[in-house]
Design a protein around this motif. Structure first.
Motif, short mmCIF file in Angstrom:
data_model
loop_
_atom_site.label_atom_id
_atom_site.label_comp_id
_atom_site.label_asym_id
_atom_site.label_seq_id
_atom_site.Cartn_x
_atom_site.Cartn_y
_atom_site.Cartn_z
N UNK A 140 0.84 -1.20 0.00
CA UNK A 140 0.00 0.00 0.00
C UNK A 140 0.87 1.25 0.00
N UNK A 141 1.92 1.26 0.81
CA UNK A 141 2.83 2.41 0.86
C UNK A 141 3.52 2.63 -0.49
N UNK A 142 3.95 1.55 -1.13
CA UNK A 142 4.62 1.67 -2.43
C UNK A 142 3.64 2.18 -3.48
N UNK A 143 2.44 1.64 -3.49
CA UNK A 143 1.43 2.08 -4.46
C UNK A 143 1.06 3.54 -4.23
N UNK A 144 0.88 3.95 -2.99
CA UNK A 144 0.54 5.34 -2.66
C UNK A 144 1.64 6.29 -3.11
N UNK A 145 2.90 5.89 -2.88
CA UNK A 145 4.03 6.70 -3.31
C UNK A 145 4.01 6.88 -4.83
N UNK A 146 3.82 5.78 -5.54
CA UNK A 146 3.79 5.83 -7.01
C UNK A 146 2.65 6.73 -7.49
N UNK A 147 1.49 6.63 -6.86
CA UNK A 147 0.36 7.46 -7.25
C UNK A 147 0.63 8.94 -6.98
N UNK A 148 1.28 9.25 -5.84
CA UNK A 148 1.64 10.65 -5.55
C UNK A 148 2.60 11.20 -6.59
N UNK A 149 3.43 10.34 -7.14
CA UNK A 149 4.39 10.76 -8.17
C UNK A 149 3.73 10.79 -9.56
N UNK A 150 2.45 10.42 -9.63
CA UNK A 150 1.69 10.36 -10.88
C UNK A 150 2.24 9.30 -11.84
N UNK A 151 2.78 8.22 -11.27
CA UNK A 151 3.23 7.09 -12.07
C UNK A 151 2.09 6.10 -12.21
N UNK A 152 2.05 5.43 -13.32
CA UNK A 152 1.02 4.42 -13.54
C UNK A 152 1.45 3.10 -12.92
N UNK A 153 0.51 2.48 -12.23
CA UNK A 153 0.74 1.16 -11.67
C UNK A 153 -0.35 0.26 -12.23
N UNK A 154 0.05 -0.67 -13.06
CA UNK A 154 -0.93 -1.54 -13.70
C UNK A 154 -1.21 -2.79 -12.90
N UNK A 155 -2.16 -3.56 -13.37
CA UNK A 155 -2.47 -4.83 -12.70
C UNK A 155 -1.28 -5.78 -12.80
N UNK A 156 -1.14 -6.61 -11.81
CA UNK A 156 -0.06 -7.61 -11.77
C UNK A 156 1.32 -6.98 -11.79
N UNK A 157 1.46 -5.81 -11.18
CA UNK A 157 2.77 -5.16 -11.10
C UNK A 157 3.22 -4.99 -9.66
N UNK A 158 2.76 -5.86 -8.80
CA UNK A 158 3.24 -5.87 -7.42
C UNK A 158 3.97 -7.19 -7.21
N UNK A 159 5.20 -7.09 -6.71
CA UNK A 159 6.05 -8.26 -6.56
C UNK A 159 6.58 -8.32 -5.14
N UNK A 160 6.66 -9.51 -4.60
CA UNK A 160 7.25 -9.71 -3.27
C UNK A 160 8.18 -10.90 -3.33
N UNK A 161 9.03 -10.98 -2.31
CA UNK A 161 9.97 -12.09 -2.19
C UNK A 161 9.95 -12.62 -0.77
N UNK A 162 10.46 -13.81 -0.59
CA UNK A 162 10.61 -14.42 0.72
C UNK A 162 11.64 -13.65 1.52
N UNK A 163 11.32 -13.33 2.77
CA UNK A 163 12.24 -12.56 3.61
C UNK A 163 13.59 -13.23 3.82
N UNK A 164 13.62 -14.55 3.80
CA UNK A 164 14.87 -15.26 4.10
C UNK A 164 15.85 -15.26 2.93
N UNK A 165 15.39 -14.87 1.75
CA UNK A 165 16.28 -14.86 0.59
C UNK A 165 17.07 -13.55 0.56
N UNK A 166 18.37 -13.66 0.53
CA UNK A 166 19.20 -12.46 0.52
C UNK A 166 19.90 -12.24 -0.82
#
Length: 100
Positions: free
Chosen positions: A11-37
């Motif tokens: 939510x924070x990342x999306x809000x930041x992008x929207x404040x910058x007037x950047x487009x965020x499309x569907x399926x453009x949110x990515x996450x990773x496992x915390x244990x992977x470095x």
């Protein structure tokens, strides 16, 4: 991220992008496992890089530098890769890094 969706971070990342007037499309949110470095082991990160290299993304929004890598030299390597491919990383919360 270890079986849980990081709702607040996304939510924070999306809000930041929207404040910058950047487009965020569907399926453009990515996450990773915390244990992977290692960047090479992080499927979410690799998918973002693949989409950026293919022209489907212009940049990446991360919460902090450590979301890219906890190692400064690995973070800088990723910045170099993104620059080479015409992309960028925008950090929601900037960090001050003191050279060692």
């Amino acid at each position: 991220m270890n079986g849980q969706t990081p709702v607040r971070s996304l939510t924070a990342a999306r809000s930041f992008a929207e404040r910058m007037a950047w487009q965020v499309g569907p399926d453009q949110e990515f996450t990773d496992c915390l244990s992977l470095t290692e960047v090479e082991d992080r499927l979410g990160w690799l998918r973002m890089k693949q989409r950026l290299a293919s022209g489907f993304l212009d940049g990446i929004v991360a919460i902090t530098r450590s979301d890219v890598s906890t190692h400064l030299n690995h973070y800088e390597r990723e910045l170099d890769w993104l620059t080479l491919h015409g992309g960028f990383i925008a950090l929601v919360h900037a960090e001050t890094v003191v050279p060692q």
